[in-house]
Design an enzyme around this catalytic site. Sequence first.
Site, PDB file in Angstrom:
ATOM      1  N   THR A 126      65.460-102.167  -1.248  1.00 38.53           N
ATOM      2  CA  THR A 126      66.772-102.673  -2.100  1.00 38.53           C
ATOM      3  C   THR A 126      67.343-101.601  -2.699  1.00 38.53           C
ATOM      4  OG1 THR A 126      65.242-102.836  -4.241  1.00 38.53           O
ATOM      5  CG2 THR A 126      65.558-104.826  -3.002  1.00 38.53           C
ATOM      6  N   HIS A 177      55.880-109.488  -5.022  1.00 38.21           N
ATOM      7  CA  HIS A 177      56.950-108.333  -4.624  1.00 38.21           C
ATOM      8  C   HIS A 177      56.654-107.223  -3.962  1.00 38.21           C
ATOM      9  CE1 HIS A 177      60.998-108.490  -4.793  1.00 38.21           C
ATOM     10  NE2 HIS A 177      61.242-108.712  -6.027  1.00 38.21           N
ATOM     11  N   SER A 183      69.721-106.126  -8.616  1.00 36.40           N
ATOM     12  CA  SER A 183      69.273-105.854  -7.380  1.00 36.40           C
ATOM     13  C   SER A 183      70.202-106.226  -6.122  1.00 36.40           C
ATOM     14  CB  SER A 183      67.830-106.729  -7.115  1.00 36.40           C
ATOM     15  OG  SER A 183      67.362-106.420  -5.723  1.00 36.40           O
ATOM     16  N   TYR A 222      70.249-103.517 -14.691  1.00 32.93           N
ATOM     17  CA  TYR A 222      69.779-103.439 -13.261  1.00 32.93           C
ATOM     18  C   TYR A 222      70.256-104.861 -12.599  1.00 32.93           C
ATOM     19  CZ  TYR A 222      66.398-103.386  -9.313  1.00 32.93           C
ATOM     20  OH  TYR A 222      65.908-103.351  -8.097  1.00 32.93           O
TER      21      TYR A 222
END
Length: 630
Positions: A471, A344, A460, A458
């Site tokens: 993001t 990532h 994204s 959370y």
Amino acid sequence: MVQIRAPSPTHRRAGSLTHHLLELPIPKLEDTIRRYLSAQKPLLDDGQFRKTEQFCKSFENGIGKELHEQLVAQDKQNKHTSYISGPWFDMYLSARDSIVLNFNPFIAFNPDPKSEYNDQLTRATNMTVSAIRFLRTLREGLLEPEVFHLNPAKSDTDTFKKLIRFVPSSLSWYGAYLVNAYPLDMSQYFRLFNSTRLPRPGRDELFTDDKARHLLVLRKGHFYVFDVLDENGNIVSASEIQAHLKYILSDNSPVPEFPLAYLATENRDVWAELRQKLVSDGNEENLKKVDSAVFCLCLDDFPIKDLVHLSHNMLHGDGTNRWFDKSFNLIIAKDGTAAVHFEHAWGDGVAVLRFFNEVFKDSTQAPAITPQSQPVRADSSAAVQKLSFKLNDALKAGISAAKEKFDATTKTLTIDLIRFQRGGKEFLKKEKLSPDSVAQLAFQMAFLRQYGQTVATYESCSTAAFKHGRTETIRPASIFTKRCSEAFVREPSKHSAKELQQMMAECSKYHGQLTKEAAMGQGFDRHLFALRYLAAAKGIALPELYLDPAYGQINHNILSTSTLVSPAVNIGGFAPVVPDGFGIGYAVHDNWIGCNISSYPGRNAREFLQCVEKALEDMFDAIEGKPIKI
């Protein structure tokens, strides 16, 4: 479909729409503080909230104001990139946990619609060729940018797409923006190929060598490389790739006693030290071949039993047959089940999903070989190099220790899923409800029912509509979702169906506002992070706002959620980001809703899913005017 083709007057080069991308705007400090407090409100009691308000007021009028002014000044001097790209990127590379045990996400492909094409060798060959076609199209500058449509009815149409092709490049960007169509930044794409995250002491490094022409293949823990591009950068014939993959699949060597792949699952500083030992012991050239390979193809020697098995295998496997540091691993099981597992730090879901969709479309609609195709007669024993690594006792001990940690952690990870079949996007949109808001509301209701709390959540959101955007965070837990969840879970009999519908509508409206703000770079998480990073970089004592327990609590994301919907996607997932959290991969399809949930022993994924299903049933009952079942 990805095809290599020459530029023409009607085929716009990739840069023409993205050349003029807007810079990611830094939110006003007062807006960030207001949004931060709104997100804290449902998580804190009155006394805690008053303290957090005081910290925020002091920050906004004091050191925060100074830091914000410095951040704005710094951003003006760096017009070439986004204000968050540097520090956010640095944070990724400074993460010292292991990569796999932070669990890179995966996305699994749907099977090839033509069942005979799901043969492992056939599918591996076709997907490899399609991936290289994508690489060629990207490097030729012929990959059209994705476009984010704020008003799809006007801009996501064939008429607009045809019209914009004939507008001069210097004006096309403005034409797109006039109809609220935002071409997405493509600066991450070059890291898709020939890239690896290298472990370094204290902070990792992203390495890319776009001159390398070889593919890395892993099977039974062994490493193989062979060229998939010739000296002129053209794709090697599909039948030759097929021959080399068939040769690798015929290798009967057992799994190595000390599989090297476990090292990429270790703590990053430990792995950095072990990697240096690998280099010192004469493995540097082989490591360079691993690092520079176009991508990593993983061939597994077993079929997939079910979707839970698929998730475990594509998320972590047994640790022997993945190279978790590569930008992505293309994994293909014995029965042709395929997935992309991606690191990532280099990029986000927008770039990976584009690649994923194009590879699926190309490999299924324009396959390079058929199941009847015969491999070309090639000397694969000469063309395919099996990499051999020299391991001393210290390295063997390091691999054994990494394996022990890996096995201990993966054994504690639970994954489960549901498919809610009562309805999906079509039904919810008819009721004028955001499908995403309904899914997020279900998670809030489920956690409240299971644990009696509202917790940090959370979601994204891509900011790729801006130059070097990464993001932003949507904070789905709000005063609206808390009030609505409590009504459904704690006192459904006190509210009429109409009242419950009204509360759901309020949640939907507010969630839509949060989503638009985040997509336009107007959240609070990245801004506060940048200010904190700037303070540390300048040697300023950490402001009290960041020492407030409430700040730590909201960043301890117990519910971590992400969604991807595509005709090519079967299922996707990731692990919890905190030990006492849930990792929630979900998708709202036209007529059903899917959730793929992971947890460690501190949470019960199966029970949570039962609560999600109950929440969805209750909401659909309320929408249909039915009483809520107690």
